[in-house]
Design an enzyme around this catalytic site. Structure first.
Site, PDB file in Angstrom:
ATOM      1  N   TYR A  55       0.822  -1.221   0.000  1.00  0.00           N
ATOM      2  CA  TYR A  55       0.000   0.000   0.000  1.00  0.00           C
ATOM      3  C   TYR A  55       0.854   1.268   0.000  1.00  0.00           C
ATOM      4  CZ  TYR A  55      -3.531  -3.401   1.588  1.00  0.00           C
ATOM      5  OH  TYR A  55      -4.343  -4.495   1.734  1.00  0.00           O
ATOM      6  N   TYR A 216     -11.901  -8.459   3.411  1.00  0.00           N
ATOM      7  CA  TYR A 216     -11.574  -7.175   2.769  1.00  0.00           C
ATOM      8  C   TYR A 216     -12.569  -6.925   1.649  1.00  0.00           C
ATOM      9  CZ  TYR A 216      -8.853  -9.379  -1.161  1.00  0.00           C
ATOM     10  OH  TYR A 216      -8.442 -10.088  -2.257  1.00  0.00           O
ATOM     11  N   ALA A 218     -15.196  -5.521   2.013  1.00  0.00           N
ATOM     12  CA  ALA A 218     -16.466  -5.889   2.650  1.00  0.00           C
ATOM     13  C   ALA A 218     -17.592  -4.950   2.241  1.00  0.00           C
ATOM     14  CB  ALA A 218     -16.309  -5.885   4.169  1.00  0.00           C
ATOM     15  N   GLU A 274     -14.397  11.334   6.971  1.00  0.00           N
ATOM     16  CA  GLU A 274     -14.535  11.426   8.431  1.00  0.00           C
ATOM     17  C   GLU A 274     -15.898  10.966   8.931  1.00  0.00           C
ATOM     18  OE1 GLU A 274     -13.872  14.437  12.212  1.00  0.00           O
ATOM     19  OE2 GLU A 274     -13.509  15.202  10.175  1.00  0.00           O
ATOM     20  N   ILE A 277     -16.209   7.196   8.557  1.00  0.00           N
ATOM     21  CA  ILE A 277     -15.333   6.497   9.517  1.00  0.00           C
ATOM     22  C   ILE A 277     -16.053   6.403  10.860  1.00  0.00           C
ATOM     23  CG2 ILE A 277     -13.211   6.695  10.894  1.00  0.00           C
ATOM     24  CD1 ILE A 277     -11.867   7.910   8.344  1.00  0.00           C
TER      25      ILE A 277
END
EC number: 1.1.1.-
Length: 323
Positions: A55, A216, A218, A274, A277
């Protein structure tokens, strides 16, 4: 129990938080975003952070973790950090140096989990996807059992608390599990898993071996054109998920995440936004009924977003088997 710290016990007795924060972003996204997003994730309550050498953001992710430790928000032992060994470092003598390089970038003393990222090996060197002059990938031939023994040594050395694999199929897991002199089983297998590709058979197999399945993509996937067919359906626009979201007064993303937790899957949520999250932490605040779960099971269409078919060809390419 405080929802933010729900954990699953791994087969080596360490604990992994069941909700993780995924840090991958396409190359055009500035690396500074990984720093900001990881800080926001820790502030929102995420304690499981997932990254990888591939990454190219471990410096930023490590800085985020260290800054949240420095300001007293968390202790190092509160954070569960995952890194991954890339395909150019499968040769046993390259495994520990690769992990040490990640640790140097992170400025951490250990990772909580180190995974073999993908079972196909490529030629060693700086290039993550080495190619010849005709653009063909330069594959390498490495016995993954030898790679695994080097992973075990990293655990013994305390550089990784736990070790596991990613993108392995059943046959490849069995090869490790049946290896003569196996010292540590993989604690997990991190694979693509979502309502369109629910991995039922692989999940059942992993559960039978006390291996945690970590999901992952998901929420569908980043839909980066280099890797994902732009015509593939958008998971979070699925009418069934949207209807369930409405019913539970949640978002389609939260329905997709909650689905995994209720089937015993550890789930990674990737967002650099944000609001989302923070929102994704609400996965612990509601439950799906068994009817809801059956409905979501019914969405399965064995559809992979990430076929990674540039690696098809070598016998270790994992996605030719049924599971």
């Amino acid at each position: 129990m405080d929802s933010k710290y729900q954990c699953v016990k791994l087969n080596d007795s360490h604990f992994m938080p069941v909700l993780g924060f995924g840090t991958y972003a396409p190359p055009e996204v500035p690396k500074s975003k990984a720093l900001e997003a990881t800080k926001l994730a820790i502030e929102a309550g995420f304690r499981h952070i997932d990254s990888a050498h591939l990454y190219n953001n471990e410096e930023q992710v490590g800085l985020a973790i260290r800054s949240k430790i420095a300001d007293g928000s968390v202790k190092r032992e509160d954070i569960f950090y995952t890194s991954k060994l890339w395909c150019n470092s499968h040769r046993p003598e390259l495994v520990r140096p690769a992990l040490e390089r990640s640790l140097k970038n992170l400025q951490l003393d250990y990772v909580d989990l180190y995974l073999v990222h993908f079972p196909v090996s490529v030629k060693p060197g700086e290039e993550v996807i080495p190619k010849d002059e005709n653009g063909k990938i330069l594959f390498d031939t490495v016995d993954l059992c030898a790679t695994w023994e080097a992973m075990e040594k990293c655990k013994d050395a305390g550089l990784a608390k736990s070790i596991g694999v990613s993108n392995f199929n059943r046959r490849q897991l069995e090869m490790i599990l049946n290896k003569p002199g196996l010292k540590y089983k993989p604690v997990c297998n991190q694979v693509e898993c979502h309502p369109y590709f629910n991995q039922r058979k692989l999940l059942d197999f992993c559960k039978s071996k006390d291996i945690v399945l970590v999901a992952y993509s998901a929420l569908g996937s980043h839909r980066e054109e280099k890797w994902v067919d732009p015509n593939s359906p958008v998971l979070l626009e699925d009418p069934v998920l949207c209807a369930l979201a409405k019913k539970h007064k949640q978002t389609p993303a939260l329905i997709a995440l909650r689905y995994q937790l209720q089937r015993g899957v550890v789930v990674l949520a990737k967002s650099y936004n944000e609001q989302r999250i923070r929102q994704n932490m609400q996965v612990f605040d509601f439950q799906l009924t068994s009817e809801d779960m059956k409905t979501i099971d019914g969405l399965n269409r064995n559809m992979r977003y990430l076929t990674l078919d540039i690696f098809a060809g070598p016998p270790n390419y994992p996605f030719s088997d049924e599971y």
